[in-house]
Write a protein that holds these residues in place. Structure first.
Motif, short mmCIF file in Angstrom:
data_model
loop_
_atom_site.label_atom_id
_atom_site.label_comp_id
_atom_site.label_asym_id
_atom_site.label_seq_id
_atom_site.Cartn_x
_atom_site.Cartn_y
_atom_site.Cartn_z
N LEU A 125 43.70 19.25 41.05
CA LEU A 125 44.17 20.08 42.17
C LEU A 125 43.03 20.95 42.71
O LEU A 125 42.88 21.11 43.92
N GLU A 164 45.07 17.76 35.32
CA GLU A 164 45.71 17.79 36.63
C GLU A 164 45.32 19.06 37.39
O GLU A 164 45.19 19.05 38.61
N SER A 181 40.89 18.84 44.73
CA SER A 181 41.52 18.55 46.01
C SER A 181 41.31 19.70 46.98
O SER A 181 40.97 19.51 48.14
N ARG A 182 41.52 20.92 46.48
CA ARG A 182 41.31 22.10 47.33
C ARG A 182 39.88 22.14 47.83
O ARG A 182 39.61 22.53 48.97
N CYS A 188 48.28 18.00 46.31
CA CYS A 188 48.63 19.41 46.32
C CYS A 188 49.48 19.85 45.14
O CYS A 188 49.60 21.04 44.87
#
Lengths: 448, 84
Positions: free
Chosen positions: A60, A56, A63-64, B29
């Protein structure tokens, strides 16, 4: 994936390639020679797995970075690499020690140069297009950045110029992106772009000292030469300069790797010498190598070493049957290995990649000679490059540059087979360059 | 502002959540509660979605909040077949 916080293992060597205009990442398993490839986007995801993040966490980070689509994509990619044995767990303990490398034990140890040899670089950039890795230290990269780095199309931030030399995290040493097998910094004119823009100091340390091959033998640091570039042979008998501009070990450039001759030198399974005696042996052989029947003499010396003897370079008046048979056997093994290497290169290297072209040429020549005993006999009589062959043996023996774990006798037989194939390559594919250089470079890491 | 729950007509697996996030133009996020809660925000921070898994591991509940929660709810409802 069994690893909670995965990262690429130290033996996973990732290299970025522009191949026939398309960008790919190739991961070499340094333990086995196996390789796999990834599209650039998946590589970027994999590099986010840095040993500190669970799955995970990688998601993340992706995603950033604007890379994220699905967790399952990350998981399946990491799972596949894990199944190939390319992943490790957690944080690495520090920089990977370079096997056998380090400064000479005493900074005042003198340099012992390959007797009678000086070098002049042709500047044609042959060496810049034939290696799987062009390595830079962090300091090299800083100097290169000041000079100005060539980048891939669209890479305005120069983020795709280098990758960690090993694994996916550490950047003390990095590997340059390659374009159809050529260093990204090589200009179309065959010059080092870093040197053109920033002067000699902008060249990476390893490139500046190439083709010098250093070896700490205890009472000296030997300076031999890698016989993998045309200009190494073009320098024979011509004025040139010392391979490295240094008198003692302390004068060598910072960051230069200096492997050490082992404390026990295995001349053969039956004959082991301590370091001092081993260095003395090689020094004597180098002085004695004669440019006649070099291949047969190498094989005869190897046989003598296997029997526990072998203090001297043998004279071979004619091609003895025993040496021919041994050499033929070595050639057959080489042909098999080279075919596998050629197929591997063809599986991912571009059509204009020099290594791909060279390996296929060598494999073809080796196979053809091994399939025709009469041709083999004829090639064995071709002493056209005897001077260059003798030089190669001297350089290899002087630098103890045999494959890791290989005793000298085995190394001599392997070398003789390579020199034999080089004779054939010189006839079949002269456009590739000096045949010994072509074969030695293309067979680096292949074995046999 | 309190989060507003959107009823889902079906439960979602993780791929379904990730696809909904992408379709709504959100960014992943946060991952909380050992992956049982997935938080995604619009890059302008005007809306936030939280997907919550049930005991069976499938995502059963979806909450939206923020100044443009209504807009986000509409987009998500269209994608996941939910009643806003």
């Amino acid at each position: 994936m069994s690893k909670e916080r995965p990262r690429l293992a130290d033996h996973a060597l990732v290299r970025r390639h522009l191949r026939d205009g398309d960008e790919i990442a190739v991961i070499h398993d340094a333990r086995t020679g196996a390789l796999c490839s990834l599209p650039p986007r998946l590589l970027d995801l994999v590099l986010l797995a840095d040993g500190t993040r669970d799955l995970e966490g990688v998601a993340l980070a992706a995603s950033r970075a604007g890379l994220y689509t699905r967790l399952s994509e990350i998981q399946s990619t990491l799972d596949e690499l894990d199944e190939l044995g390319l992943m490790d767990e957690g944080v690495e303990p520090g920089p990977l020690p370079i096997a056998g490398a380090g400064r000479a034990e005493s900074a005042g140890v003198p340099l012992e140069h390959l007797p009678g040899y000086t070098f002049a670089c042709s500047g044609r950039g042959a060496c810049c297009r034939q290696y799987a890795s062009v390595a830079l230290t962090a300091a090299d990269l800083v100097r290169a950045g000041r000079a100005g780095l060539a980048t891939l199309p669209g890479d305005d931030d120069a983020r795709r110029v280098v990758l960690p030399l090993y694994g996916g995290v550490r950047t003390e040493r990095v590997a340059m992106t390659l374009v159809d097998g050529r260093c990204l910094q090589l200009t179309s004119g065959g010059r080092c772009g870093l040197e053109v823009r920033g002067g000699a100091d902008a060249k990476p340390t390893a490139c500046r000292t190439y083709p010098a091959a250093l070896l700490d033998v205890g009472d000296a640091v030997r300076v031999s030469v890698s016989c993998e570039c045309d200009c190494v042979f073009e320098s024979l008998g011509r004025p040139g300069a010392a391979l490295v501009d240094a008198r003692v070990a302390a004068d060598l450039p910072e960051g230069v790797a200096i492997p050490a001759l082992p404390e026990t030198v295995a001349l053969s399974p039956a004959l082991q010498l301590d370091r001092v005696a081993g260095a003395s042996w090689s020094r004597a052989i180098v002085a004695a190598v004669a440019p006649e029947r070099v291949l047969e003499a190498s094989v005869r010396l190897a046989s003598s070493l296997d029997g526990g003897g072998g203090g001297e370079w043998p004279e071979v008046a004619d091609a003895a049957t025993e040496e021919r048979d041994v050499l033929f056997g070595e050639l057959t093994k080489l042909a098999t290995r080279m075919e596998a290497a050629a197929l591997s290169a063809e599986s991912w290297r571009g059509s204009n990649d020099h290594t791909r072209i060279a390996r296929r040429s060598i494999a073809t020549v080796a196979r053809e000679i091994a399939a025709d005993r009469a041709r083999f006999d004829a090639v064995l009589e071709d002493e056209l490059r005897a001077r260059d062959e003798a030089f190669t043996v001297r350089a290899i023996v002087f630098g103890h540059a045999f494959a890791a774990g290989e005793d000298v006798a085995t190394g001599l037989r392997t070398l003789a087979a390579r020199l034999l194939v080089a004779r054939g390559v010189g006839v079949a594919a002269p456009q590739l360059g000096h045949p010994i250089a072509v074969v030695m470079a293309a067979m680096r890491g292949v074995g046999g | 502002m309190e989060p507003r729950e959107i009823a889902l007509s079906l439960t979602l697996d993780r791929d379904g959540v990730d696809d909904a996030i992408a379709a709504a133009g959100l960014r992943l996020c946060g991952v909380l509660d050992r992956g049982a809660q997935i938080v995604a925000l619009r890059p302008d921070r005007a809306a936030k979605a939280t997907f919550v898994a049930g005991a069976a591991g499938r995502f059963e509940r979806l909450f939206v909040e923020g100044p443009d929660a209504d807009g986000l709810a509409a987009v998500l409802a269209a994608h996941v077949g939910a009643g806003a």
